[in-house]
Design an enzyme around this catalytic site. Structure first.
Site, PDB file in Angstrom:
ATOM      1  CG  ASP A  39      -2.030  -1.012   1.143  1.00  0.00           C
ATOM      2  OD1 ASP A  39      -2.274  -1.521   0.038  1.00  0.00           O
ATOM      3  OD2 ASP A  39      -2.662  -1.290   2.180  1.00  0.00           O
ATOM      4  CE1 TYR A  67       3.011  -6.506   4.868  1.00  0.00           C
ATOM      5  CE2 TYR A  67       2.503  -8.794   5.345  1.00  0.00           C
ATOM      6  CZ  TYR A  67       2.679  -7.773   4.438  1.00  0.00           C
ATOM      7  OH  TYR A  67       2.527  -8.025   3.092  1.00  0.00           O
ATOM      8  CG  ASP A  81      -6.261   2.213   4.944  1.00  0.00           C
ATOM      9  OD1 ASP A  81      -7.160   3.053   4.737  1.00  0.00           O
ATOM     10  OD2 ASP A  81      -5.421   1.902   4.078  1.00  0.00           O
ATOM     11  NE  ARG A 174      -5.528  -2.234   2.686  1.00  0.00           N
ATOM     12  CZ  ARG A 174      -6.374  -2.338   1.676  1.00  0.00           C
ATOM     13  NH1 ARG A 174      -7.571  -1.784   1.745  1.00  0.00           N
ATOM     14  NH2 ARG A 174      -6.050  -3.001   0.593  1.00  0.00           N
TER      15      ARG A 174
END
Length: 309
Positions: A39, A67, A81, A174
């Protein structure tokens, strides 16, 4: 031309395509490809394949990823998000024990429905394009695997939750945050995302575009490019005999007799294949990496899987 893979630290505000476009200018070569989108507001590891390394783009896309994210509880947005439009807010009453209990529900495999704001295509059109038109279409759930989901910190406000996630390809962090929020009953959205690892590529070794540019000026960029065969270091290496180089270059099947005895053990090949790991790095007689081969037990031969020459 540069050949191999370079570990880029993608900064916020850049798309993965932006990174590739800028690298083409910095390295003065066109044959460059990234290994999966990140993203625009996310940061972290983005392996970029150069030259012949572009042949492993699909292999790197399949790698597990790690992550670190900050999940904001009590809010639901259209993009899942905090860059999106807020659809709903709710009071947050969950404590650490409740959050841990819910996180446990998502460890292992689960069916995740991809978000509308994603690059997946439906009937030739990207979902985010449809979403921007105000359209919502049905998406099929995809089986993903959460190998690790660690609660790192809950900030004093009780709303911002820091997590580390080790997951399979195709996982939307997300959406994971959104689904956790739904399970908690208060909703949630992703506020920050950093990708810290993709396969063997770690964030501590990642370079910004500015750092790559500096290396080009100093003529040291070659030192920062990982060789293609280093991605397969867990697989045994074999070397063909000089008279059989042509078979390798043409991508022909290879027999045990084509390989140097010092580099190959038939027993090892068969035992590895039985365990489901019969892949080999294959080099020519001069030690140049050429291909990845798989040992075919039925035919007792090595079959070409991917060539790099």
């Amino acid at each position: 031309m540069y050949n191999g893979i370079i570990n880029i630290y993608k900064e916020a505000g850049y798309t993965s395509h932006d990174v590739v476009a800028k690298l083409r200018g910095i390295l003065k070569q066109k044959k460059i490809g990234h290994t999966g989108t990140l993203d625009p507001e996310a940061t972290g590891v983005l392996p970029v394949c150069l030259g012949k390394g572009t042949k492993v783009c699909d292999l790197l896309t399949d790698k597990d990823k790690v992550y670190e994210t900050i999940m904001r509880l009590g809010v639901v947005t259209d993009t899942q998000d905090m860059t999106g439009k807020v659809l709903k807010t709710s009071p947050v009453k969950a404590d650490r024990e409740q959050i841990e209990t819910v996180l446990n529900q998502f460890r292992g495999e689960y069916d995740q429905i991809p978000p509308m704001y994603s690059a997946l295509k439906v009937q030739g059109k990207k979902l985010y394009e449809l979403a921007r038109e105000g359209k919502t279409v049905e998406r099929k759930a995809r089986r993903i695997h959460i190998f690790g989901l660690d609660l790192l910190e809950i900030e004093p406000d009780g709303v911002h939750v820091h997590m580390r996630i080790h997951c399979s390809k195709g996982t939307y962090i997300r959406t994971l945050c959104h689904d956790i929020g739904e399970a908690l009953g208060c909703g949630a959205a992703m506020e920050k995302l950093v990708r810290t690892q993709v396969g063997v590529f770690d964030i501590h070794e990642a370079m910004t575009l500015a750092e790559v540019e500096a290396c080009v000026r100093e003529n040291t960029v070659d030192e920062k490019i990982r060789s293609i065969d280093s991605l397969f270091k867990e697989w045994p290496a074999v070397r063909v005999k000089p008279e059989d180089d042509r078979l390798l270059y043409n991508g022909n099947m290879l027999e045990k007799a084509n390989l140097e005895p010092m580099a190959f053990s038939a027993e090892k090949a068969e035992s590895r294949t039985e365990a489901g790991a019969g892949k080999y790095r294959v080099y020519d007689s001069q030690g140049k990496f050429c291909a990845v081969y798989t040992y075919d037990r039925r035919h007792r031969k090595f079959k070409n899987e991917k060539m790099f020459v």
